[in-house]
Motif scaffolding. Structure first.
Motif, short mmCIF file in Angstrom:
data_model
loop_
_atom_site.label_atom_id
_atom_site.label_comp_id
_atom_site.label_asym_id
_atom_site.label_seq_id
_atom_site.Cartn_x
_atom_site.Cartn_y
_atom_site.Cartn_z
N TYR A 125 19.70 28.36 5.84
CA TYR A 125 18.36 28.91 5.56
C TYR A 125 17.42 27.79 5.16
O TYR A 125 16.30 27.67 5.67
N GLN A 126 17.86 26.96 4.26
CA GLN A 126 17.01 25.86 3.81
C GLN A 126 16.77 24.85 4.92
O GLN A 126 15.68 24.28 5.03
N LEU A 129 14.00 26.26 7.03
CA LEU A 129 12.72 26.13 6.33
C LEU A 129 12.25 24.68 6.30
O LEU A 129 11.07 24.39 6.52
N ALA A 130 13.17 23.78 6.04
CA ALA A 130 12.79 22.37 5.96
C ALA A 130 12.24 21.89 7.29
O ALA A 130 11.22 21.17 7.35
N MET A 133 8.78 23.29 7.75
CA MET A 133 7.79 22.64 6.88
C MET A 133 7.46 21.23 7.38
O MET A 133 6.32 20.78 7.26
N ASP A 155 1.76 17.98 0.70
CA ASP A 155 3.00 18.71 0.37
C ASP A 155 2.72 20.04 -0.29
O ASP A 155 3.36 21.05 0.01
N ALA A 156 1.75 20.03 -1.20
CA ALA A 156 1.42 21.29 -1.86
C ALA A 156 0.84 22.27 -0.84
O ALA A 156 1.11 23.48 -0.88
N LEU A 157 0.05 21.76 0.08
CA LEU A 157 -0.54 22.63 1.09
C LEU A 157 0.54 23.23 1.98
O LEU A 157 0.56 24.44 2.26
N ALA A 159 3.67 23.63 1.20
CA ALA A 159 4.43 24.58 0.39
C ALA A 159 3.65 25.88 0.23
O ALA A 159 4.21 26.98 0.33
N GLY A 160 2.36 25.75 -0.01
CA GLY A 160 1.54 26.95 -0.20
C GLY A 160 1.50 27.82 1.05
O GLY A 160 1.67 29.05 0.98
N ILE A 161 1.31 27.18 2.19
CA ILE A 161 1.28 27.95 3.44
C ILE A 161 2.63 28.63 3.66
O ILE A 161 2.70 29.80 4.05
N THR A 162 3.69 27.90 3.38
CA THR A 162 5.02 28.48 3.56
C THR A 162 5.23 29.66 2.60
O THR A 162 5.81 30.69 2.99
N CYS A 163 4.77 29.52 1.36
CA CYS A 163 4.85 30.64 0.42
C CYS A 163 4.10 31.84 0.97
O CYS A 163 4.58 32.98 0.95
N GLN A 166 6.08 33.44 3.81
CA GLN A 166 7.26 34.16 3.31
C GLN A 166 6.84 35.42 2.57
O GLN A 166 7.45 36.47 2.72
N PHE B 164 1.06 35.09 -1.48
CA PHE B 164 1.38 33.75 -1.99
C PHE B 164 2.32 33.86 -3.19
O PHE B 164 3.34 33.15 -3.27
N GLY B 167 5.74 35.07 -2.13
CA GLY B 167 6.42 34.01 -1.40
C GLY B 167 6.90 32.91 -2.32
O GLY B 167 7.99 32.36 -2.16
N ALA B 168 6.07 32.59 -3.32
CA ALA B 168 6.49 31.57 -4.28
C ALA B 168 7.72 32.03 -5.06
O ALA B 168 8.62 31.24 -5.35
N LEU B 171 10.69 31.68 -2.55
CA LEU B 171 11.11 30.31 -2.26
C LEU B 171 11.61 29.58 -3.51
O LEU B 171 12.50 28.74 -3.41
N LEU B 178 12.91 22.50 -1.79
CA LEU B 178 11.91 22.21 -0.76
C LEU B 178 10.48 22.24 -1.31
O LEU B 178 9.54 21.86 -0.62
N LEU B 179 10.34 22.72 -2.53
CA LEU B 179 8.99 22.88 -3.09
C LEU B 179 8.68 21.75 -4.07
O LEU B 179 9.56 21.30 -4.80
N PRO B 180 7.42 21.31 -4.09
CA PRO B 180 7.01 20.35 -5.12
C PRO B 180 7.17 20.98 -6.50
O PRO B 180 7.18 22.21 -6.65
N PHE B 183 4.07 23.37 -8.54
CA PHE B 183 2.89 23.30 -7.67
C PHE B 183 2.16 24.63 -7.55
O PHE B 183 0.98 24.67 -7.21
N THR B 187 -1.95 25.08 -7.22
CA THR B 187 -2.33 25.15 -5.81
C THR B 187 -3.08 26.45 -5.52
O THR B 187 -4.13 26.44 -4.87
N TRP B 191 -6.92 26.84 -4.22
CA TRP B 191 -7.27 27.55 -2.99
C TRP B 191 -8.34 28.60 -3.25
O TRP B 191 -9.31 28.71 -2.51
#
Lengths: 202, 202, 202, 202
Positions: A125-126, A129-130, A133, A155-157, A159-163, A166, B164, B167-168, B171, B178-180, B183, B187, B191
């Motif tokens: 799974y990771q 995702l990795a 990302m 990186d924060a962006l 991560a945020g989009i991925t959050c 998800q 968001f 999702g946070a 994750l 995988l996350l900072p 963040f 973040t 936004w």
DNA sequence: CATGAATGAGGATTCATTCAT
DNA sequence: CATGAATGAATCCTCATTCAT
């Protein structure tokens, strides 16, 4: 004459059945019997092609990752600009279109939950995702360049989009009525573009 | 002399135990025996206080909702401006502080997965989310007003923020590496403020 | 041109595979799949050559009996005296030499256990033992004569020697570290000779 | 009021049932259902008192060892001489008397077979054998002293006697008709005494 | 209220055996 | 003869739930 192996086909059937059953009933609820029934196979056959239930789940993770990748690539193929490629990425994950597969989204949500307490599942799974990302990060970097903005805080962006993605998966599976219709992809694209707009020039 | 009922205390113990066990093992892995062990109670006693396992889960949803509400209110109490209240909301959900409760986040993720295929759970889960989204919408409206911007597309914004946050949660439970670090709250606040900045004035 | 039947060869392979697998995993643990794998054959082929699993076991009993007989005969061929023939018998069963086959001993132990609750196996197992005991009885009678002693209580002696041998098989399989190295054959020969020594003359 | 624990009693019942069923059907044939049926318990209850099937087997090894020890001690209690104590040891293992338990012998044979491929079982099995051999060695040393003989080659003698006993167990379980009636204890005692007789004096 | 034994319905997994190719 | 997929019964084990004490 030896029988021709149909293992790949069968494995595919079983993985698809797990996806469908899991979308409705979760991983715990996806009994081998239910999977077999859905795939129209004898229960014993499932264990002929997979060592155990978790192995099917791991195969499903791969299958879903491949599917997401395909969706992105078929959209990105037509893209000319970094903007279009970035939008292709977001749309590939969030847009409902002719290639939408609601089961896939629900199954992915269940996989996330499983990966929290199953190391084998977590690993794949990771990894998926990795990889996503990493791809996303490249797309964002290109888009920042295209707009002539400094690519800080990438990186924060990412991560945020991925959050967001998800979370949209989770909520579309568990609380659809609370969400506006077809809001996810446009909203996320809007956010990202505004973010880039307000980023300092380089 | 009648003995004082300790039902509320016992129920609280059991709900807390479910939260802890579920965070580690998911709902399916949270057996009554494991819950009882964690709560240091006899297994039989669990069913004296709750009709069945699902009823504990429903109680846990309430408990977590109340806890989130508390976190927000204690932060909002000191807030003077709409901006501060909005940040209090986001921080209450996403910030790691002295009142952080990682188990609660993990448990909430598991609850989301359950609510996908358990109508009783879904009902309370959605009710909690709906209440949170309603509160958030009010805060955003105030913040738009404070900044003198037109509050258009509020529902999408509310939904996006909620995605968001969910999702946070997911994750941070399933893919923390995988996350900072820390963040999420900064973040998201960034936004949202950029979004408002780029909104037309009214 | 008719193809030459390789049935005998195949049966031999399968029986040998059962012996090897059983030595490691017991009869219950010797699955058809494991046997086939060891013999490098397809699982289905096993049932072409044997009606069922038990039939392979019965064939293995014969194979092991034949092997023991061979070991005895090759040693007895060089024997001049009754003493030497008796020692050949004991050494054939208990001595470790170039023709030792530890798998065979372990498999024989497992067969003994099976014969306790499988009439078909018991029948052949007992037949093999009976033949060996008959042979042994003759050897002992000759040895008693050679020493000029009265051959009284021969049946008990035969039974005792057989018990010793079987027990040595069992213990060398299940509790090797508790036994002195290479003690069995010399010890048993010593015992038997002392027994004969102390027997009244005729 | 709390229920009184009856775990020890139940565990005893279950162990006894395993012994009985195993004597007839072997370990593989001793299904949980069969054990439960024999003990007149619900199948699930077996796993309430024992983690798994192997744990019952390990408990059975202990039970059988205790039983053998008891048989020896009740016989040795009346013994005055080393000779009598040694005979008590042999009779405790091999004699059929009012305290005979044919199931126990058969179960022990099955346990030996299991211990060949189950490390957990092997551990306890070997421990029991080691203790018995240690006891036997002491008895033999006393007996040699009593007869004024040099106690040389004791380890081989101990191992030989143990082989004889184990082999008698096996053959009485698997090939009773081939053995003379009630031959084992007298024969072994006879052998041992003759052995000592022919041992050099010290 | 409290205890923990008891129940029995599943559920995953194994495996001998069959059979189409 | 050979292959390996397919079947389904059997088995171990888990666990929510009940209930006697």
């Amino acid at each position: 004459m030896a029988r021709r192996s149909n293992t790949d086909e069968r494995r595919g059937q079983i993985v698809a059945a797990l996806q469908a059953v899991m979308a409705k009933a979760g991983y715990a609820g996806a009994t081998i019997a239910a999977i077999a029934r859905h795939a129209e196979l004898a229960p014993g056959l499932v264990h002929y092609h997979f060592k155990d239930k978790r192995e099917i789940l791991v195969a499903l993770v791969d299958s879903l990752a491949g599917y997401a990748r395909q969706r992105y690539e078929s959209r990105a193929a037509a893209a000319q600009t970094a903007e279009q490629r970035l939008q292709a990425y977001i749309a590939a994950h969030l847009a409902y279109g002719s290639d939408a597969q609601p089961d896939a989204v629900a199954a992915w949500v269940m996989i996330g939950e499983q990966s929290a307490h199953d190391p084998d599942v977590r690993e794949v799974y990771q990894a998926v995702l990795a990889a996503q990302m990493k791809l996303l990060k490249g797309l964002l970097r290109q888009r920042f360049a295209e707009r002539g903005r400094r690519a800080r805080g990438l990186d924060a962006l990412v991560a945020g989009i991925t959050c967001f993605i998800q979370g949209a998966f989770t909520l579309s599976t568990t609380a659809r009525p609370l969400l506006p219709t077809a809001f996810a992809a446009p909203t996320l694209i809007d956010w990202v573009e505004r973010y880039i707009d307000t980023q300092e020039e380089r």
